[in-house]
Design an enzyme around this catalytic site. Structure first.
Site, PDB file in Angstrom:
ATOM      1  N   ASP A  46     -13.350  12.265  -0.133  1.00 36.74           N
ATOM      2  CA  ASP A  46     -12.792  11.300  -0.815  1.00 36.74           C
ATOM      3  C   ASP A  46     -13.686   9.888  -0.850  1.00 36.74           C
ATOM      4  O   ASP A  46     -14.596   9.770   0.214  1.00 36.74           O
ATOM      5  CB  ASP A  46     -11.651  10.840   0.037  1.00 36.74           C
ATOM      6  CG  ASP A  46     -10.611  10.114  -0.940  1.00 36.74           C
ATOM      7  OD1 ASP A  46      -9.673  10.659  -1.474  1.00 36.74           O
ATOM      8  OD2 ASP A  46     -10.683   8.932  -0.993  1.00 36.74           O
TER       9      ASP A  46
ATOM     10  N   ASP B 177       0.980  -1.160   0.020  1.00 36.70           N
ATOM     11  CA  ASP B 177      -0.008   0.016  -0.053  1.00 36.70           C
ATOM     12  C   ASP B 177       0.853   1.358   0.006  1.00 36.70           C
ATOM     13  O   ASP B 177       0.513   2.245  -0.591  1.00 36.70           O
ATOM     14  CB  ASP B 177      -1.023  -0.064   1.274  1.00 36.70           C
ATOM     15  CG  ASP B 177      -2.329  -0.755   0.976  1.00 36.70           C
ATOM     16  OD1 ASP B 177      -2.618  -1.001  -0.220  1.00 36.70           O
ATOM     17  OD2 ASP B 177      -2.950  -0.764   1.742  1.00 36.70           O
TER      18      ASP B 177
ATOM     19  N   GLY C 287      -2.434   3.092   3.595  1.00 43.65           N
ATOM     20  CA  GLY C 287      -3.459   3.504   2.502  1.00 43.65           C
ATOM     21  C   GLY C 287      -2.609   4.635   1.332  1.00 43.65           C
ATOM     22  O   GLY C 287      -3.505   5.630   1.216  1.00 43.65           O
TER      23      GLY C 287
ATOM     24  N   HIS D 224     -12.807   7.033  -0.085  1.00 43.20           N
ATOM     25  CA  HIS D 224     -12.319   6.380   1.104  1.00 43.20           C
ATOM     26  C   HIS D 224     -12.630   7.013   2.356  1.00 43.20           C
ATOM     27  O   HIS D 224     -12.537   8.402   2.532  1.00 43.20           O
ATOM     28  CB  HIS D 224     -10.919   6.002   0.999  1.00 43.20           C
ATOM     29  CG  HIS D 224     -10.616   5.083  -0.263  1.00 43.20           C
ATOM     30  ND1 HIS D 224     -10.507   5.782  -1.371  1.00 43.20           N
ATOM     31  CD2 HIS D 224     -10.607   3.838  -0.544  1.00 43.20           C
ATOM     32  CE1 HIS D 224     -10.155   4.799  -2.458  1.00 43.20           C
ATOM     33  NE2 HIS D 224     -10.187   3.823  -2.026  1.00 43.20           N
TER      34      HIS D 224
ATOM     35  N   HIS E 188      -4.979   8.952   5.567  1.00 42.88           N
ATOM     36  CA  HIS E 188      -5.007   7.634   6.078  1.00 42.88           C
ATOM     37  C   HIS E 188      -3.860   6.983   7.040  1.00 42.88           C
ATOM     38  O   HIS E 188      -3.924   6.457   7.676  1.00 42.88           O
ATOM     39  CB  HIS E 188      -5.024   6.491   4.907  1.00 42.88           C
ATOM     40  CG  HIS E 188      -6.081   6.439   4.071  1.00 42.88           C
ATOM     41  ND1 HIS E 188      -7.344   6.252   4.711  1.00 42.88           N
ATOM     42  CD2 HIS E 188      -6.047   6.483   2.590  1.00 42.88           C
ATOM     43  CE1 HIS E 188      -8.163   6.120   3.678  1.00 42.88           C
ATOM     44  NE2 HIS E 188      -7.504   6.325   2.287  1.00 42.88           N
TER      45      HIS E 188
END
Length: 406
Positions: free
Chosen positions: A198, A121, A171, A200, A163
């Site tokens: 976003d 990630d 992330g 996410h 994140h």
């Protein structure tokens, strides 16, 4: 040579300057955080696809740089990074900063690399500490511009890394520039409204401020089984003194502009009336747009634009940040259009001729068209979300309620 005002990054930009110099809503003074060095560090990330470079060139093509003050970001100091991130994590990034990927594998234990979140990630990149410091420093620079009182709006499309956690990368994010920026803003502003648009969930920011009533985190995102990061449920509302100061709006695939606007604008409006923030920080992730590789939401520029218009109508300082967006040209369309709204400038539908014009084919227009895809957000589902959040908003205390924030 580019035609725009240019200001050297000034460490004297501080909260002690008189905020009365802020501009009115109709003529905002906009600080735009950008430099070629910043672009270089951002473009190291294999998943960014040069998005900020493409965006900056479109903004320049529309001549919007003539109406902003461009401020190059400063590197965040170690002390500034450690205002949120753990000493061990920052020291680890410093330790591996000068290594090549081969040297990292040979010289650093795999367990230590994994402990601090470097991997699939968050792939290792050259000069990783420098990149993290520049990303964090860019949003701190934007925050300082607002604290100076010289600017009513600050824009950092290279920011929005929501994140990263206190002690590890996560992330795609090596540093949580949003948290660092908000911590600076809290030196002056009593209440910060953080809005995350976003695709996410803004888990790193929520986690950082879940226990305080001085920062209200409002995140609109996709939440379906197996979708990263798997947090941000409707009943996640904060803890302790921060209970009810976290608002999550979890949506399903396929939501369109009309539904999104009818849901989000009233919720944001009521949140603002109850919370009465002194400043808004908005993460404008563009991975919600139709045509993004995630192929989840089905929004055009209209949805984020309506949010930005609402923030402008409140006439309080605004920090606008980037975020996700994996279709580079659509992200550039979005962030350019949002900047034009902040500047009260009209942009023509046709993309101007510039270096990256051919990327915008076959229509070569700034608009984004919705795709044909199923919409899983039923009227009943959205009503349930609305009813729950409206009840929770009622528990938010205003700044003059007699209850001290913390």
């Amino acid at each position: 040579m580019e035609r725009y005002d240019y200001e050297e990054s000034d460490p004297s930009l501080s909260m002690e300057n008189d905020a009365s110099t802020q501009q009115t809503q109709s003529h905002p003074s906009v600080a735009y955080i950008h430099s070629q060095d910043f672009e270089m560090h951002l473009n190291k990330h294999p998943r960014l696809h040069g998005t900020v470079t493409v965006t900056h060139n479109l903004i320049r093509a529309y001549q919007l740089l003539d109406h902003v003050t461009v401020i190059p970001p400063s590197f965040a100091t170690v002390e500034e990074l450690k205002s949120f991130h753990s000493e061990e994590y920052i020291d680890f990034l410093k330790k591996i900063n000068e290594l090549s990927e081969e040297e990292l594998i040979e010289e650093v234990e795999e367990e230590e690399i994994e402990k601090y979140g470097i991997g699939y990630d968050c792939p290792f990149i050259p000069h990783i500490f420098d990149a993290a410091s520049m990303i964090g420093g860019a949003t701190i620079t934007a925050a300082k511009a607002l604290l100076s009182g010289k600017y009513h709006v600050a824009v950092n499309w290279g920011g929005g890394w929501h994140h990263a956690k206190k002690d590890q990368a996560d992330g795609f994010c090596y540093v949580n520039d949003i948290v660092l920026g908000i911590l600076h803003l809290l030196q002056k502003y009593k209440r910060v409204l953080y809005v995350d648009l976003d695709l996410h969930h803004g888990d790193g920011v929520e986690e950082a401020f879940a226990h305080t009533s001085r920062v209200l985190c409002f995140s609109v995102h996709k939440n379906e089984r197996g979708f990263y990061p798997g947090t941000g449920l409707l009943n996640d509302i904060g803890y302790g003194k921060g209970r009810y100061y976290t608002i999550n709006v979890p949506l399903l695939d396929g939501i369109q502009d009309s539904q999104y606007i009818e849901l989000i604008i009233p919720l944001l409006s009521k949140t603002q009336k109850k919370f009465q923030p002194d400043i808004v920080v908005c993460q404008c992730g563009a991975d919600t747009l139709a045509g993004d590789p995630f192929a989840s939401f089905n929004l055009t520029l209209k949805a984020p634009a309506e949010c930005m218009k609402l923030f402008k109508s409140w006439n309080i300082p605004l920090l606008a940040l980037g975020g996700g967006g994996y279709n580079a040209v659509n992200t550039a369309r979005c962030w350019t259009y949002l900047l034009s709204l902040l500047l009260d400038k009209t942009v023509e539908s046709d993309i101007p001729d510039h270096k990256y014009l051919m990327k915008y084919g076959p229509d070569y227009e700034i608009q984004i068209c919705p795709r044909t895809m199923p919409n899983r957000n039923s009227i009943e589902h959205l009503k349930s979300i609305t009813d729950t959040i409206l009840k929770n908003i009622d528990y938010i205390q205003g700044p003059y309620s007699g209850i001290a924030g913390s």
